[in-house]
Design a protein around this motif. Structure first.
Motif, PDB file in Angstrom:
ATOM      1  N   ALA A  27       5.964  50.759   7.664  1.00 40.23           N
ATOM      2  CA  ALA A  27       4.680  50.186   8.039  1.00 40.23           C
ATOM      3  C   ALA A  27       4.149  49.270   6.937  1.00 40.23           C
ATOM      4  O   ALA A  27       3.589  48.199   7.218  1.00 40.23           O
ATOM      5  N   ASP A  28       4.338  49.677   5.698  1.00 45.22           N
ATOM      6  CA  ASP A  28       3.905  48.859   4.565  1.00 45.22           C
ATOM      7  C   ASP A  28       4.678  47.545   4.524  1.00 45.22           C
ATOM      8  O   ASP A  28       4.111  46.479   4.263  1.00 45.22           O
ATOM      9  N   PHE A  29       5.975  47.609   4.805  1.00 41.63           N
ATOM     10  CA  PHE A  29       6.793  46.398   4.785  1.00 41.63           C
ATOM     11  C   PHE A  29       6.398  45.453   5.919  1.00 41.63           C
ATOM     12  O   PHE A  29       6.272  44.235   5.719  1.00 41.63           O
ATOM     13  N   VAL A  30       6.189  45.990   7.112  1.00 39.07           N
ATOM     14  CA  VAL A  30       5.769  45.157   8.251  1.00 39.07           C
ATOM     15  C   VAL A  30       4.454  44.459   7.928  1.00 39.07           C
ATOM     16  O   VAL A  30       4.270  43.265   8.205  1.00 39.07           O
ATOM     17  N   ALA A  31       3.528  45.190   7.321  1.00 41.27           N
ATOM     18  CA  ALA A  31       2.244  44.593   6.951  1.00 41.27           C
ATOM     19  C   ALA A  31       2.434  43.489   5.917  1.00 41.27           C
ATOM     20  O   ALA A  31       1.764  42.448   5.978  1.00 41.27           O
ATOM     21  N   ALA A  32       3.358  43.684   4.984  1.00 41.27           N
ATOM     22  CA  ALA A  32       3.600  42.676   3.947  1.00 41.27           C
ATOM     23  C   ALA A  32       4.210  41.416   4.540  1.00 41.27           C
ATOM     24  O   ALA A  32       3.876  40.300   4.122  1.00 41.27           O
ATOM     25  N   VAL A  33       5.106  41.572   5.515  1.00 44.63           N
ATOM     26  CA  VAL A  33       5.728  40.406   6.154  1.00 44.63           C
ATOM     27  C   VAL A  33       4.701  39.655   6.990  1.00 44.63           C
ATOM     28  O   VAL A  33       4.681  38.418   7.024  1.00 44.63           O
ATOM     29  N   GLY A  34       3.841  40.410   7.696  1.00 43.14           N
ATOM     30  CA  GLY A  34       2.738  39.793   8.398  1.00 43.14           C
ATOM     31  C   GLY A  34       3.005  39.364   9.827  1.00 43.14           C
ATOM     32  O   GLY A  34       2.092  38.963  10.532  1.00 43.14           O
ATOM     33  N   ALA A  35       4.238  39.437  10.302  1.00 43.99           N
ATOM     34  CA  ALA A  35       4.570  39.031  11.669  1.00 43.99           C
ATOM     35  C   ALA A  35       4.750  40.264  12.545  1.00 43.99           C
ATOM     36  O   ALA A  35       5.132  41.338  12.068  1.00 43.99           O
ATOM     37  N   GLU A  36       4.494  40.105  13.838  1.00 38.90           N
ATOM     38  CA  GLU A  36       4.666  41.206  14.785  1.00 38.90           C
ATOM     39  C   GLU A  36       6.141  41.589  14.867  1.00 38.90           C
ATOM     40  O   GLU A  36       6.998  40.743  15.085  1.00 38.90           O
ATOM     41  N   PRO A  37       6.483  42.861  14.667  1.00 37.11           N
ATOM     42  CA  PRO A  37       7.894  43.263  14.734  1.00 37.11           C
ATOM     43  C   PRO A  37       8.458  43.135  16.143  1.00 37.11           C
ATOM     44  O   PRO A  37       7.729  43.216  17.136  1.00 37.11           O
ATOM     45  N   LYS A  38       9.766  42.943  16.212  1.00 44.78           N
ATOM     46  CA  LYS A  38      10.462  42.794  17.484  1.00 44.78           C
ATOM     47  C   LYS A  38      11.616  43.801  17.554  1.00 44.78           C
ATOM     48  O   LYS A  38      12.049  44.339  16.533  1.00 44.78           O
ATOM     49  N   PRO A  39      12.155  44.027  18.750  1.00 45.50           N
ATOM     50  CA  PRO A  39      13.346  44.880  18.865  1.00 45.50           C
ATOM     51  C   PRO A  39      14.608  44.096  18.539  1.00 45.50           C
ATOM     52  O   PRO A  39      14.642  42.872  18.673  1.00 45.50           O
ATOM     53  N   LYS A  40      15.630  44.798  18.091  1.00 43.38           N
ATOM     54  CA  LYS A  40      16.960  44.189  17.894  1.00 43.38           C
ATOM     55  C   LYS A  40      17.802  44.547  19.115  1.00 43.38           C
ATOM     56  O   LYS A  40      18.071  45.705  19.381  1.00 43.38           O
ATOM     57  N   TYR A  41      18.219  43.520  19.854  1.00 44.60           N
ATOM     58  CA  TYR A  41      18.985  43.771  21.075  1.00 44.60           C
ATOM     59  C   TYR A  41      20.454  44.068  20.783  1.00 44.60           C
ATOM     60  O   TYR A  41      21.092  44.835  21.488  1.00 44.60           O
ATOM     61  N   GLY A  42      21.015  43.429  19.777  1.00 49.28           N
ATOM     62  CA  GLY A  42      22.405  43.683  19.432  1.00 49.28           C
ATOM     63  C   GLY A  42      22.524  44.925  18.567  1.00 49.28           C
ATOM     64  O   GLY A  42      21.526  45.469  18.064  1.00 49.28           O
ATOM     65  N   TRP A  43      23.764  45.397  18.388  1.00 46.70           N
ATOM     66  CA  TRP A  43      24.001  46.555  17.522  1.00 46.70           C
ATOM     67  C   TRP A  43      24.159  46.083  16.089  1.00 46.70           C
ATOM     68  O   TRP A  43      24.836  45.078  15.819  1.00 46.70           O
ATOM     69  N   THR A  44      23.548  46.757  15.149  1.00 47.94           N
ATOM     70  CA  THR A  44      23.756  46.471  13.729  1.00 47.94           C
ATOM     71  C   THR A  44      23.907  47.795  12.982  1.00 47.94           C
ATOM     72  O   THR A  44      23.707  48.883  13.540  1.00 47.94           O
ATOM     73  N   ASP A  45      24.180  47.672  11.697  1.00 46.08           N
ATOM     74  CA  ASP A  45      24.393  48.868  10.883  1.00 46.08           C
ATOM     75  C   ASP A  45      23.113  49.633  10.568  1.00 46.08           C
ATOM     76  O   ASP A  45      23.179  50.655   9.867  1.00 46.08           O
ATOM     77  N   VAL A  46      21.959  49.198  11.080  1.00 46.21           N
ATOM     78  CA  VAL A  46      20.784  50.067  10.969  1.00 46.21           C
ATOM     79  C   VAL A  46      21.069  51.399  11.656  1.00 46.21           C
ATOM     80  O   VAL A  46      20.506  52.437  11.288  1.00 46.21           O
ATOM     81  N   ALA A  47      21.977  51.360  12.649  1.00 47.87           N
ATOM     82  CA  ALA A  47      22.319  52.602  13.343  1.00 47.87           C
ATOM     83  C   ALA A  47      22.986  53.600  12.399  1.00 47.87           C
ATOM     84  O   ALA A  47      22.786  54.819  12.528  1.00 47.87           O
ATOM     85  N   ARG A  48      23.790  53.098  11.467  1.00 48.24           N
ATOM     86  CA  ARG A  48      24.434  54.012  10.502  1.00 48.24           C
ATOM     87  C   ARG A  48      23.386  54.669   9.607  1.00 48.24           C
ATOM     88  O   ARG A  48      23.480  55.862   9.294  1.00 48.24           O
ATOM     89  N   PHE A  49      22.382  53.898   9.181  1.00 46.66           N
ATOM     90  CA  PHE A  49      21.334  54.493   8.364  1.00 46.66           C
ATOM     91  C   PHE A  49      20.508  55.479   9.182  1.00 46.66           C
ATOM     92  O   PHE A  49      20.094  56.530   8.674  1.00 46.66           O
ATOM     93  N   SER A  50      20.253  55.153  10.440  1.00 51.51           N
ATOM     94  CA  SER A  50      19.512  56.060  11.305  1.00 51.51           C
ATOM     95  C   SER A  50      20.226  57.398  11.430  1.00 51.51           C
ATOM     96  O   SER A  50      19.591  58.462  11.415  1.00 51.51           O
TER      97      SER A  50
END
Length: 362
Positions: A298-321
């Motif tokens: 949440a802190d990072f999203v606020a720092a970036v300042g843009a509305e977050p979006k979903p990622k439609y493709g698969w990425t390695d965030v899934a491995r961290f999850s």
């Protein structure tokens, strides 16, 4: 590392650093030279500890901060274009402030940002782990990140992870899962001049294609983000000769499913849609929920300042999850340009990504 290791200047403009990385051919399976260069550059930074495993490198701070952030990116690219005079190749080229070359968006711009941050942030507000890995663009069993999980699980621990895949400088939370299936129809071979003696397996596959054609993919809201699903035939194989009624046909299907489902849920969904046909799952990777409710996210999203979006493709965030670490995608460049023959990124996008992360971490 060898005497011929390429020297990277981590103090250079981050866009020029991106160009230097593009100039090192690192098609999957050929990451040795770029891994050598990255390792050498990181070992020149006394405030970091560094470990290498194959062609994957991990560097980290040990400042005793209350939070640790993992910044990750892959070193490999898809093969170079085969179309003559393509600009998205190696070496890189400039057109004003636009940088062309294989990996410009996917994802050497993001890797350059990681390296620049590693050099500039000697005392970040959070401890930082920088992860650079090989074999992302090929089958999951070869993934350098997967190998790091197996060999050095503790080094990947963190409160929050950012994968610097291209997102046009917008936070993209989580990712869809992906699965592949083979659906087989069988018939009876016969001479095509006496077709009534056989059963045409290709014709039998028409019903599979009709169900897929008429299927309406869902949009599923997960933790406030809308994930669009897709279910498509991607390949069909059948027949043996031009005068033989085919006795077997295989339709290959790819299902991109929202992160509210497990791979088993996705398989059950496909089996229900194609009830009556022989369905075999050949590959699957779970998606990742956005995790944007974590304080660091949440802190990072606020720092970036843009509305977050979903990622439609698969990425390695899934491995961290899967490791229990909330993760998002955030990097320079347009993902729609990845793997294209004119792959390119604007220098300003790389600099903006670096600035956003530096502000947040500093």
């Amino acid at each position: 590392m060898t005497a011929s290791t390429i020297a990277l200047d981590l103090t250079a403009d981050v866009a020029e650093l991106t160009a230097a990385l593009i100039d090192i051919n690192s098609v999957s399976g050929n990451e040795g030279a770029i891994a050598d260069a990255v390792e050498a550059a990181l070992r020149g930074l006394p405030h970091l500890r560094v470990l290498r495993d194959g062609d994957a490198i991990v560097a980290w701070t040990e400042l005793g901060r209350t939070e640790r952030v993992v910044l990750a990116g892959h070193l490999d690219t898809v093969p170079l274009p085969t179309v003559p005079y393509s600009r998205g190749t190696v070496p890189s080229s400039w057109d004003g402030e636009v940088l062309y070359g294989r990996g410009a968006t996917d994802m050497k711009g993001g890797v350059a940002v990681q390296l620049a941050l590693a050099a500039q942030l000697k005392e970040p507000s959070r401890d930082v782990t920088y992860v650079f890995y090989d074999h992302e663009e090929v089958q999951a069993s070869l993934s350098g990140l997967g190998r790091l999980v197996r060999h050095h699980r503790g080094l990947l621990d963190g409160d929050f992870a950012i994968l610097l895949e291209p997102t046009n400088g917008t936070v993209e939370g989580g990712c869809n899962g992906t699965s592949r299936f083979e659906v087989t129809t069988t018939g009876k071979a016969a001479h095509s001049a006496r077709a009534w003696m056989g059963q045409n397996a290709i014709h039998a596959a028409a019903e599979i294609l009709a169900r897929l054609r008429d299927h309406e993919p869902a949009t599923v809201t997960v933790d406030g983000l809308d994930y669009r699903e897709s279910l498509n035939a991607v390949k069909i194989n059948g027949g043996t000769a031009g005068n033989v009624i085919p006795d077997k046909t295989i339709v290959e299907i790819n299902y991109r499913f929202a992160p509210d489902k497990t791979p088993d849920d996705a398989e059950a969904y496909v089996r229900e849609l194609l009830d009556g046909f022989a369905v075999v799952r050949t590959d699957a990777a779970a998606g990742a929920r956005p995790g944007l409710n974590h304080p660091a996210a949440a802190d990072f999203v606020a720092a970036v300042g843009a509305e977050p979006k979903p990622k439609y493709g698969w990425t390695d965030v899934a491995r961290f999850s899967e490791l229990g670490i909330p993760a998002v995608n955030f990097g320079p460049g347009d993902a729609l340009l990845a793997h294209t023959d004119n792959e390119h990124v604007h220098a300003g996008a790389i600099r903006a990504c670096l600035d956003a992360l530096r502000r947040w971490l500093a």
